[in-house]
Design a protein around this motif. Sequence first.
Motif, short mmCIF file in Angstrom:
data_model
loop_
_atom_site.label_atom_id
_atom_site.label_comp_id
_atom_site.label_asym_id
_atom_site.label_seq_id
_atom_site.Cartn_x
_atom_site.Cartn_y
_atom_site.Cartn_z
N LEU A 142 50.50 -80.46 5.81
CA LEU A 142 50.17 -81.70 6.50
C LEU A 142 48.65 -81.83 6.54
CD1 LEU A 142 51.34 -84.15 8.09
CD2 LEU A 142 50.97 -82.79 10.16
N THR A 143 48.15 -82.94 6.02
CA THR A 143 46.71 -83.20 5.99
C THR A 143 46.40 -84.40 6.86
OG1 THR A 143 46.57 -82.35 3.74
CG2 THR A 143 44.71 -83.63 4.53
N GLN A 144 45.47 -84.24 7.79
CA GLN A 144 45.06 -85.32 8.67
C GLN A 144 43.58 -85.61 8.46
OE1 GLN A 144 46.86 -87.27 11.08
NE2 GLN A 144 44.94 -88.40 10.86
N ARG A 145 43.28 -86.82 8.01
CA ARG A 145 41.90 -87.24 7.87
C ARG A 145 41.39 -87.65 9.25
NH1 ARG A 145 38.76 -86.08 3.83
NH2 ARG A 145 40.47 -86.59 2.43
N LEU A 146 40.37 -86.94 9.73
CA LEU A 146 39.84 -87.22 11.06
C LEU A 146 38.76 -88.30 11.02
CD1 LEU A 146 39.54 -83.53 12.32
CD2 LEU A 146 41.45 -85.13 12.66
N SER A 147 38.03 -88.34 9.92
CA SER A 147 36.97 -89.32 9.73
C SER A 147 36.66 -89.35 8.25
CB SER A 147 35.72 -88.94 10.54
OG SER A 147 35.15 -87.75 10.05
N ASP A 148 35.62 -90.09 7.87
CA ASP A 148 35.24 -90.11 6.47
C ASP A 148 34.76 -88.73 6.01
OD1 ASP A 148 35.84 -92.77 6.28
OD2 ASP A 148 33.77 -93.46 6.61
N ASP A 149 34.30 -87.91 6.95
CA ASP A 149 33.71 -86.62 6.59
C ASP A 149 34.58 -85.42 6.93
OD1 ASP A 149 31.38 -87.78 5.60
OD2 ASP A 149 30.44 -87.82 7.58
N TRP A 150 35.55 -85.57 7.82
CA TRP A 150 36.29 -84.42 8.31
C TRP A 150 37.80 -84.59 8.13
CZ3 TRP A 150 35.02 -79.64 10.15
CH2 TRP A 150 33.65 -79.39 10.32
N SER A 151 38.46 -83.48 7.81
CA SER A 151 39.92 -83.45 7.73
C SER A 151 40.40 -82.10 8.23
CB SER A 151 40.40 -83.69 6.31
OG SER A 151 39.99 -82.63 5.46
N ILE A 152 41.67 -82.06 8.62
CA ILE A 152 42.31 -80.82 9.04
C ILE A 152 43.60 -80.69 8.26
CG2 ILE A 152 43.48 -81.93 11.00
CD1 ILE A 152 43.10 -79.26 12.52
N LYS A 153 43.91 -79.46 7.85
CA LYS A 153 45.06 -79.24 6.98
C LYS A 153 45.82 -78.00 7.42
CE LYS A 153 46.20 -78.75 2.05
NZ LYS A 153 45.60 -78.73 0.69
N GLY A 154 47.12 -78.13 7.54
CA GLY A 154 47.98 -77.00 7.86
C GLY A 154 49.01 -76.80 6.76
N THR A 155 49.23 -75.55 6.38
CA THR A 155 50.17 -75.24 5.30
C THR A 155 50.99 -74.02 5.68
OG1 THR A 155 48.52 -76.00 3.69
CG2 THR A 155 50.40 -74.79 2.82
N VAL A 156 52.29 -74.07 5.37
CA VAL A 156 53.18 -72.93 5.52
C VAL A 156 53.90 -72.71 4.20
CG1 VAL A 156 55.16 -71.96 6.74
CG2 VAL A 156 53.51 -73.37 7.98
N THR A 157 53.91 -71.47 3.70
CA THR A 157 54.61 -71.16 2.46
C THR A 157 55.57 -70.00 2.71
OG1 THR A 157 53.04 -69.50 1.63
CG2 THR A 157 52.56 -71.81 1.17
N HIS A 158 56.63 -69.98 1.91
CA HIS A 158 57.62 -68.90 1.99
C HIS A 158 57.96 -68.45 0.59
CE1 HIS A 158 61.86 -67.33 2.28
NE2 HIS A 158 61.24 -66.59 3.19
N LEU A 159 57.95 -67.15 0.38
CA LEU A 159 58.30 -66.56 -0.92
C LEU A 159 59.47 -65.61 -0.73
CD1 LEU A 159 57.65 -65.73 -3.93
CD2 LEU A 159 56.23 -63.92 -2.95
N ASP A 160 60.46 -65.72 -1.61
CA ASP A 160 61.59 -64.81 -1.61
C ASP A 160 61.81 -64.36 -3.05
OD1 ASP A 160 63.98 -63.91 0.31
OD2 ASP A 160 64.79 -64.26 -1.70
N MET A 161 61.64 -63.07 -3.31
CA MET A 161 61.76 -62.54 -4.67
C MET A 161 62.76 -61.40 -4.70
SD MET A 161 58.88 -60.84 -7.17
CE MET A 161 59.15 -59.20 -6.51
N VAL A 162 63.69 -61.47 -5.64
CA VAL A 162 64.72 -60.46 -5.80
C VAL A 162 64.64 -59.89 -7.21
CG1 VAL A 162 67.20 -60.03 -5.86
CG2 VAL A 162 66.26 -61.57 -4.13
N SER A 163 64.66 -58.56 -7.33
CA SER A 163 64.70 -57.89 -8.63
C SER A 163 65.94 -57.03 -8.71
CB SER A 163 63.47 -57.00 -8.85
OG SER A 163 62.30 -57.73 -8.83
N ASP A 164 66.51 -56.94 -9.91
CA ASP A 164 67.73 -56.19 -10.16
C ASP A 164 67.59 -55.55 -11.54
OD1 ASP A 164 70.32 -55.26 -10.43
OD2 ASP A 164 71.15 -57.23 -10.91
N THR A 165 67.61 -54.21 -11.62
CA THR A 165 67.30 -53.56 -12.89
C THR A 165 68.18 -52.33 -13.14
OG1 THR A 165 65.69 -51.93 -12.12
CG2 THR A 165 64.88 -54.17 -12.45
#
Length: 722
Positions: free
Chosen positions: A319-342
């Motif tokens: 989510l990106t919020q432009r506060l003014s012409d010069d300032w913005s605030i940004k929040g990010t959440v990521t999730h990784l799920d990796m499975v290996s089988d060998t």
Amino acid sequence: MSPFASRRVGADPLAQAVRRAIGLATCGSLILGSPTLLAQQSESAGELQTVTVEAEALSLVTEGSDDYRVAQTSTATKLDLTPRETPQSVSTVTRAQIEDFNLDTLNDVLETTPGVTVERLETDRTYFTSRGFEISNLQVDGLRLPMPYNNVHGDIDTAVYDRVEVVRGATGLMSGSGNPAATVNFIRKRPTATPHASVTGSLGSNDHRRLALDVSGPLDDEGRVRGRLVAAGQDGDSYLDRLHRERGVLYGVMEADLSDSTQLALGHTWQQNNTDSNMWGALPLYDSAGNPTDYDRSTSSAPDWSYWNGETQRSFVELTQRLSDDWSIKGTVTHLDMVSDTKLFYIGTVPDADTGRIPNSFYLSKYDRHLEQWVADLHAKGNVEAFGRTHQLVVGSDWSQSRNQQSSLYAAASEDLPPLDDWDGDYPEPDFGDPDFVNDATVKERSLYGAGKLDLAERWTAVVGARMSWLDAVGDQYGSSQDTTLDNELTPYAGLIYDIDDQASLYASYTEIFSPQTEMDRSGQYLDPIEGASYELGLKADVFNGGADAALAVFRTDQANVAQTDGKINGRDVYKAADGITSEGLEMTLAGELAPGWQSSAGYTYLEVEDAEGEATNTYIPRHQVRATTSYRPASLDALKVGARLRWQDDIERERDNADGKTRQDAYALVDLMASYDFNDSLTGSLNVNNVTDEKYLTSLKWDQGFYGAPRHVMANLTWNY
């Protein structure tokens, strides 16, 4: 029951991609069925528009152009800086380079990047080094992704990325913990403001087949909601005996302008890698008498029942919020799920010098892994007016949690092997049973960070920053406790830039990174983290009438507080802190347009690596290295593009583990050629010929085993744009 019990990831990535598309169906159907998109496509058929991102952008988008450079990068500091304003060595592999030379995997991209070596130790596990150290940090869109054990399983497909940026040296300001090598940042493709669709089909040597689809555009009449869907699948044999690979990738992303100043983006990537008859370890490089084995390039140490399958799912919301012409605030959440089988087979000895047979000293293993990561970041960025000048600031906080579960079951070997040149892969397959997870460790890291580009005077600029980190690790891995805690770990960043004139700048920088340790000293206290510090002096310039970026840098990297054995107390190993590896060297890079229609990206690296006693170490890393790509589109025939890629390195060697002497790889050069032709505005054909001189070379000497790189091979591609 373990999530890996009796499980083998499906063998058809394309079919799997269709089934996995349920999670992305909304995005895909809206893109393909939007009346606005269809109407606009009819008006702009064949026209590929440059992407424009209205919200905060990491740097300028490279797709849709022939450019081999970017105008801005934020990988080093999260500040939007030009290459000249960044007081570290930075290289970018753009979308044009990826498409020109079929750089479909991360390995392909990093083999093109100056100052980076790709250590292909096995067919499905790879390490990367820079400046004498293993790379331990990846990023996606600027968010750090810790790499347990500093390696990548399988191939990371590049179909979903606009470009890959690499910052060399210590990068603790944005990476947190890790090695003072480099950070690799993948920048995802994003939805375009105008409609675009493309399909690329490829056929090549060893029955290689690949199909990629990319559809993007607005989903409503106002263009306030945009989407993109990328899918790719490939299948093929190998120059290596018995090896067969399949890969599928699916990526969907949507952006919505919730208001004139607020943007929401969410996306998901699924990738599956299936490999049959993969090598765990590789070929013995010498026999029982110490003679080099010098196998045929197609020789493999894998039985016909071995495999390495993996599935990765990566989701994000921002989510990106432009506060003014010069300032913005940004929040990010990521999730990784990796499975290996060998199921794996490792040769633990060397062949008999007289017969070539390999005695029964093998490891047969069923190795399974589950890696889950959460990463969150919140930061604000903007400009501040002070002392009559404009300064750029960023402040933020991030948090990550990585849980790594592993299991290895072993079975007894039953037979010797014939000479590998004559072996057909037939070997009795054991019954491993189902694994139990006894290796389970979790690492949590949280940080506060800030950085600023300070306009000090007419020709002077400073880039400064700091990161404060807290880290907690619990659990065990293969009988070794991972429990450790770090509080208030400060990581500084400082750079000073002097503009000689409007085209050239001198810079100096000091950067740090830390890596926690689990070893204890004689008093029972954990050792302080390993400290990595990089010093860099350089000259950067805009050359060729501002069309290209040139850089010259000298660097030094020191490690301190490295654990060293200090005897035993009550049967327990104890350690003391000591100096570690020191590396120093020189880099020269050039990237951009050298003349109308002529793009190039090239780099030369000279490196020295020594241990604490001043002796050369890590000699498997080349001391001299050249990486170069170039393409030319003549003005008199602008439908045609021709190009070449060069990868050269000098001699490398390593001391043998089980015999006297050294194993050596002579200097070699790999030359790749490409040509493409635009038949019309919608249809382009291209041809790639790799290793045109058919050079025979070992892919790595990091371990006491190795295998040979691919001989000459060809790929033909046909792309349709709409």
